[in-house]
Motif scaffolding. Structure first.
Motif, PDB file in Angstrom:
ATOM      1  N   LYS A  54       0.838  -1.210   0.000  1.00 59.01           N
ATOM      2  CA  LYS A  54       0.000   0.000   0.000  1.00 59.01           C
ATOM      3  C   LYS A  54       0.870   1.256   0.000  1.00 59.01           C
ATOM      4  CE  LYS A  54      -4.047  -2.054   0.174  1.00 59.01           C
ATOM      5  NZ  LYS A  54      -5.038  -1.942   1.217  1.00 59.01           N
ATOM      6  N   CYS A 114      -0.161   4.432   1.531  1.00 58.91           N
ATOM      7  CA  CYS A 114      -0.872   5.403   2.373  1.00 58.91           C
ATOM      8  C   CYS A 114       0.012   6.625   2.622  1.00 58.91           C
ATOM      9  CB  CYS A 114      -1.291   4.740   3.683  1.00 58.91           C
ATOM     10  SG  CYS A 114      -2.227   3.219   3.442  1.00 58.91           S
ATOM     11  N   ARG A 155       4.972   2.801   3.706  1.00 56.48           N
ATOM     12  CA  ARG A 155       4.407   2.894   2.355  1.00 56.48           C
ATOM     13  C   ARG A 155       5.428   2.459   1.307  1.00 56.48           C
ATOM     14  NH1 ARG A 155       4.711   8.109  -0.449  1.00 56.48           N
ATOM     15  NH2 ARG A 155       2.513   7.814  -0.960  1.00 56.48           N
ATOM     16  N   HIS A 212      -5.528   7.383   1.384  1.00 53.80           N
ATOM     17  CA  HIS A 212      -5.264   6.034   0.876  1.00 53.80           C
ATOM     18  C   HIS A 212      -5.432   6.044  -0.644  1.00 53.80           C
ATOM     19  CE1 HIS A 212      -6.668   5.340   5.083  1.00 53.80           C
ATOM     20  NE2 HIS A 212      -5.697   4.453   5.089  1.00 53.80           N
ATOM     21  N   GLU A 265      -7.184   3.327  -3.125  1.00 56.60           N
ATOM     22  CA  GLU A 265      -7.771   2.280  -2.277  1.00 56.60           C
ATOM     23  C   GLU A 265      -9.246   2.590  -2.056  1.00 56.60           C
ATOM     24  OE1 GLU A 265      -6.117  -0.324  -1.448  1.00 56.60           O
ATOM     25  OE2 GLU A 265      -4.159   0.373  -2.112  1.00 56.60           O
TER      26      GLU A 265
END
Length: 349
Positions: free
Chosen positions: A66, A68, A74, A175, A178
């Protein structure tokens, strides 16, 4: 409408409307804050007495797919130090933790595809074979329904997936790429499978309003998680949100107290993040209804590599002497460490 009446309503019926919760957050003063905290404390004492449950935290991996905008793990953070623990590393942490009296282990990490179902099932089964009475909590982010089911059937008891924000626009602002709906679908799946499912949110996200926090409070009331992790937003220095201030201890404590009143039986951590922004943060969280702390059992060689945010509190709890110090600190705050699995009382068989 006045703040004290809303607090009394929360205490008596464990519920309040959106309008009432917003009025409380918008208007609460110092004296009313103390009253709120006292009612939250009374509620935790009614259901859990003065017990504080310990969870041994094992930070499994600092790799994450991810991106973020606030988190040091990250995938775009080129300065992040990456590592993975293998099954032997994990078992060493668990054995050490069990000797120190920890009866719940929290396996937490970034969303790392290396930890396939096969690898996680082997880890879970190895822990359960050696320590069948101990609880395993997973906190490994979003996975498929089938994956969650496989890990549950292997012996995982709980799963913590903080929803971060129940406001779609705010959630997606931090995010990138996402979808908001996916996080909430995962939470629904966890509960359906039979986990003691945990949710939770951050206080002080850039552009967050009291209306957003009310959305979080209404969501956790409806979802009724077994555990709710609430902590201040703290950005990492190597992320796009590095210039933003962290969330306030005061507002986080207010939210903790409200959640204790909305969900009297919830397990409510006084998080490491609270200790990271204020040396008295953990005690403030405990006094506002918190009843869980998560000392770190990860190998000392990797602790600073698991760098979620700036100024993370690195608590040395690798030996029995520090376990004793934890108990002393908890006792000074007026509470008592309880050595057992520390299940939500609705899940005790």
């Amino acid at each position: 409408m006045n703040v004290k009446d809303i607090i009394n309503k929360l205490y008596e019926v464990n519920s309040a409307s959106k309008k009432e919760l917003l009025y409380l957050l918008d208007n609460i003063n110092e004296g009313e804050k103390d009253y709120l905290i006292s009612k939250a404390h009374d509620t935790r004492m009614k259901y859990y007495s003065n017990k504080v449950y310990l969870r041994g935290l094992i930070e499994l991996t600092s790799f994450c797919k991810k991106d973020c905008l606030y988190c040091g793990l990250r995938r775009s953070n080129k300065n992040a130090q990456r590592y993975r623990l293998d099954i032997d590393d994990v078992l060493e942490c668990v054995r050490k933790g069990d000797k120190l009296g920890y009866k719940t282990f929290v396996l937490q990490g970034g969303e790392d595809a290396y930890y396939s179902d096969e690898i996680m099932i082997n880890i879970i089964k190895a822990i359960k074979k050696e320590f069948p009475e101990n609880a395993i909590t997973l906190s490994l982010g979003e996975r498929s329904y089938e994956s969650y089911r496989n890990l549950f059937e292997a012996g995982a008891d709980r799963y913590l997936l903080r929803h971060e924000s129940a406001s779609k626009e705010l959630y997606e602002s931090i995010h990138p790429g996402e979808p908001f709906e996916e996080r909430f679908n995962c939470l629904k799946n966890l509960k359906e499978i039979g986990y003691q499912a945990g949710a939770g949110f951050m206080v002080g996200i850039p552009n967050q309003t009291n209306e957003d926090l009310v959305n979080d409070l209404i969501f956790v009331k409806k979802f009724a998680p077994a555990m709710c992790g609430i902590g201040p937003f703290i950005p990492h220095k190597d992320t796009p949100l590095k210039e933003y201030k962290h969330g306030s201890l005061e507002k986080t404590v207010i939210c903790l107290a409200i959640v204790r009143l909305l969900l009297p039986k919830v397990l409510l951590p006084a998080t490491t993040a609270l200790s990271s922004i204020d040396k008295n943060g953990r005690n403030a969280g405990l006094k506002a209804g918190g009843n869980v702390i998560m000392p770190n059992l990860s190998p000392m060689s990797v602790r600073k590599k698991y760098s979620l945010y700036n100024d993370k509190a690195y608590i040395l709890d690798e030996d029995a002497e520090y376990r004793k110090l934890i108990e002393e600190k908890v006792k000074e705050a007026g509470f008592e460490v309880e050595v057992n699995r520390g299940d939500n009382i609705d899940f005790i068989k």
